[in-house]
Write an enzyme that holds these catalytic residues in place. Structure first.
Site, mmCIF file in Angstrom:
data_model
loop_
_atom_site.group_PDB
_atom_site.id
_atom_site.type_symbol
_atom_site.label_atom_id
_atom_site.label_comp_id
_atom_site.label_asym_id
_atom_site.label_seq_id
_atom_site.Cartn_x
_atom_site.Cartn_y
_atom_site.Cartn_z
ATOM 1 N N SER A 64 0.669 -1.496 0.115
ATOM 2 C CA SER A 64 -0.257 -0.347 0.126
ATOM 3 C C SER A 64 1.032 1.404 -0.191
ATOM 4 O O SER A 64 1.638 1.603 -0.532
ATOM 5 C CB SER A 64 -1.077 -0.404 1.502
ATOM 6 O OG SER A 64 -1.866 0.503 1.069
ATOM 7 N N ASP A 276 -3.119 6.482 -3.145
ATOM 8 C CA ASP A 276 -1.443 5.332 -2.122
ATOM 9 C C ASP A 276 -1.632 4.626 -3.395
ATOM 10 O O ASP A 276 -1.991 4.160 -4.693
ATOM 11 C CB ASP A 276 -2.385 5.119 -1.102
ATOM 12 C CG ASP A 276 -3.354 4.082 -1.211
ATOM 13 O OD1 ASP A 276 -4.115 3.996 -1.905
ATOM 14 O OD2 ASP A 276 -3.536 3.189 0.043
ATOM 15 N N ASN A 372 -8.283 9.195 6.977
ATOM 16 C CA ASN A 372 -7.132 8.806 5.611
ATOM 17 C C ASN A 372 -7.704 8.540 4.218
ATOM 18 O O ASN A 372 -6.329 8.562 3.504
ATOM 19 C CB ASN A 372 -6.046 7.986 5.795
ATOM 20 C CG ASN A 372 -6.563 5.857 6.467
ATOM 21 O OD1 ASN A 372 -7.567 5.956 5.805
ATOM 22 N ND2 ASN A 372 -6.055 5.362 6.952
ATOM 23 N N SER A 498 -0.782 2.608 20.399
ATOM 24 C CA SER A 498 -0.207 1.912 19.451
ATOM 25 C C SER A 498 -0.803 -0.163 19.584
ATOM 26 O O SER A 498 -0.358 -0.397 20.143
ATOM 27 C CB SER A 498 1.401 2.588 19.604
ATOM 28 O OG SER A 498 1.762 1.192 17.723
ATOM 29 N N THR A 500 1.266 -1.465 17.877
ATOM 30 C CA THR A 500 2.231 -2.303 16.782
ATOM 31 C C THR A 500 3.983 -1.709 18.395
ATOM 32 O O THR A 500 4.624 -2.021 17.905
ATOM 33 C CB THR A 500 2.729 -1.716 15.764
ATOM 34 O OG1 THR A 500 3.140 -0.343 15.678
ATOM 35 C CG2 THR A 500 1.948 -2.352 14.654
ATOM 36 N N ARG A 505 -0.138 7.232 21.612
ATOM 37 C CA ARG A 505 -1.015 8.514 20.872
ATOM 38 C C ARG A 505 -1.871 9.022 21.645
ATOM 39 O O ARG A 505 -3.359 8.477 21.990
ATOM 40 C CB ARG A 505 -1.990 7.580 18.902
ATOM 41 C CG ARG A 505 -0.820 6.765 18.127
ATOM 42 C CD ARG A 505 -1.571 6.409 17.474
ATOM 43 N NE ARG A 505 -0.172 5.180 16.976
ATOM 44 C CZ ARG A 505 0.935 5.927 16.177
ATOM 45 N NH1 ARG A 505 0.982 7.088 15.919
ATOM 46 N NH2 ARG A 505 1.413 4.196 15.361
#
Length: 561
Positions: A64, A276, A372, A498, A500, A505
């Site tokens: 992506s 994208d 997004n 997060s 990962t 955040r």
């Protein structure tokens, strides 16, 4: 079934030592050089999934919006949807299994899912334009064929095109023809039928400037041109002939940096859009006459589409509820406009496309877009039947509106977010409503916002509820956030760990950019102090803090995990 041959073949695709990967909403993604074993094993898993569902399963090789040196893989379920959550766990376990454990891992999946190993399997494969993709697809095919699965390699496709192909095959052509030509013809015909309703006084066609992110979307747009011809004009930049994939261009770059991509010379008030790398996201933007950059992201797209659909439903005299699905990152102004002005119910869910998609399925008409630019519209069978009924039984004006709703259904790729489909839908809606990009942008004004991140020793100390909008632990943190929010007008803030890495955040909105920045800093400081912050303390000079976002006077980019 004897898996000894699988084990022998697997040894030719060894797993790098100590590499551990997690299958998420985006599948697997990492450096392309570390993915050979994953591709082979996902070929195996796709065969099992096909046997289990007795359906065609898709495999898309793409990363992506990631850098060109990365790659990835995701599986597509029978109706073009994302892989079922229970099988995400199988994917993760199989990808991380040591070589000597491959057979037992497969046996465990077969037993747990009660798979008939004699059932035939069929897998379709697609890939993006990365140099590594062709070789990795061949590795996928190795995994498919070693288990006796059959396959069709579509070659270069956008991710949404592969989702479309899978759905077409499993609905026996009811959704469309499972070829690229079938895809283009379906979208082009629906688009051209819609714009027949454009007023003769509207200047159309307009020329849209498209940033293809130097990816697969640019190639497929050129093919689409043959089917639309003079009905829709667009100029493609960053088409892959010279630039690097996703480098200083593409939807993610524009969203995060809050500025135009390189390679486009924007004229004042000229509408542009960016795809994208695999063309499942789109954002729109323009520079006003003063040179100020304006971004129209997924919130703006969802608002325009849902408004258009609701207006058509009223004209068609079709009683169907429209719901919009958002995440906590959606700008508060969009939520206010939808709920209070348009009277459209809004549901908030956890971050991640799969959560939005599943919630949208609960509505007769569910519109979802992440900020997004990834999103689509889902129409239930009941909704489609009611619209078709009014096409037959309504008055002249009702039939006309019902026909436009039917064309809209045909134009939307309901399987997944699709930059090409969404681009055509937005262009048609603006033309029908006689709106310029500036008028679209003026429907509501985004509240200034800021997102930051705080490094912590263990992100698991933060737990949330209410679609990640309220912190449950550590105790007292949410009370502190609530007290800070009370200091500013039109403000809100939330924190979430997060998925990962060990960071938290932080998102904040307020009436001015200065207040949004200050609120974000104050919440970040509370997180640092109460949730085990490590490293440098949050800095009140927001533009230097963690180098997370590009600083602008009116808006700030939102960075997504």
């Amino acid at each position: 079934m004897d898996f000894s041959e699988v084990s022998k073949k697997s040894a030719l695709h060894p797993k790098p030592a100590e590499l551990v990967l997690q299958y998420g909403t985006s599948g697997f993604r990492t450096k392309a050089q570390d993915l050979d074993h994953v591709m082979f094993r996902m070929g195996l898993l796709a065969v099992f999934r096909s046997k289990c569902t007795k359906s065609t399963i898709g495999i898309m090789v793409t990363a992506s919006h990631n850098p060109e040196e990365d790659n990835g893989v995701k599986l597509v379920d029978p109706l073009g949807e994302m892989l079922a959550a229970t099988w995400e766990e199988h994917a993760t376990n199989l990808a991380n299994a040591e070589e000597q454990c491959i057979s037992s891992a497969l046996e465990n999946i077969a037993k747990k899912e009660a798979i008939d190993l004699q059932q035939e399997a069929f897998v379709v494969v697609g890939r993006d334009t990365r140099q590594s993709s062709e070789k990795l697809v061949q590795t996928v095919i190795d995994g498919v064929t070693i288990l006796g699965g059959k396959y069709h390699d579509y070659g270069l496709l956008t991710t949404p095109q592969l989702h479309y192909m899978v759905c077409c095959r499993n609905t026996l052509g009811q959704y469309g023809t499972a070829t690229e030509e079938g895809y283009y013809k379906k979208l082009a015909q629906a688009f051209m039928n819609l714009i027949k309703e454009v007023s003769s006084s509207t200047h159309f066609p307009r020329c849209l400037i498209v940033d293809g992110a130097n990816g697969i979307g640019a190639l497929k747009l050129k093919e689409l041109q043959h089917y639309i011809q003079k009905e829709f004009l667009f100029s493609i930049f960053n088409d892959g002939t010279s630039g690097k994939l996703n480098y200083l261009c593409g939807a993610d770059f524009v969203k995060v940096q809050q500025k135009p991509p390189q390679g486009i010379q924007m004229k004042p008030n000229e509408m542009c859009c960016s795809f994208d790398g695999d063309a499942d996201r789109i954002v729109f933007y323009y520079n006003d006459s003063n040179g100020h950059f304006h971004l129209l992201d997924g919130d703006k797209i969802a608002t325009l589409i849902s408004t258009f659909i609701k207006e058509l439903l009223i004209k068609a005299n079709v009683d169907l509820p429209v719901a919009v699905i958002q995440t906590a990152y959606a700008n508060g102004s969009s939520t206010h406009y939808l709920e209070d002005i348009m009277k459209v119910p809004v549901h908030c869910v956890k971050t991640g496309v799969k959560h939005l998609h599943h919630k949208a399925l609960e509505s007769d008409i569910g519109v979802y877009f992440e900020a997004n630019g990834h999103g689509t519209v889902l129409f239930s069978k009941t909704a489609e039947e009611k619209i078709r009924s009014q096409l037959k039984n309504g008055s002249k004006e009702e039939k006309k509106a019902a026909a436009m709703l039917q064309y809209t259904i045909d134009l939307i790729n309901q399987t997944v977010g699709d930059a090409i489909s969404d681009m055509l839908a937005i262009e048609a809606i603006l033309a029908i409503k006689g709106l310029s990009v500036q008028e679209w942008d003026a429907i509501y004004t985004d509240l200034p916002s800021r997102q930051l991140k705080v490094k912590v020793a263990d992100r698991c100390v933060i737990t949330t509820t209410d679609a990640e909008r309220n912190a449950v632990t550590p105790p007292g943190l949410q009370v502190q956030i609530d007290n800070l929010v009370k200091k500013y007008r039109f403000s809100r803030a939330f924190v979430r760990p997060s998925g990962t890495e060990d960071i938290v955040r932080v998102y904040a909105e307020a009436d001015t950019q200065e207040n949004a920045d200050t609120l974000a800093y104050e919440v970040s400081l509370a997180v640092y102090q109460m949730a085990g912050g490590i490293g440098e303390k949050p800095n009140p000079h927001i533009e230097n803090m963690f180098n997370v976002t590009a600083f602008t006077k009116e808006k700030t980019a939102i960075v997504y995990p």
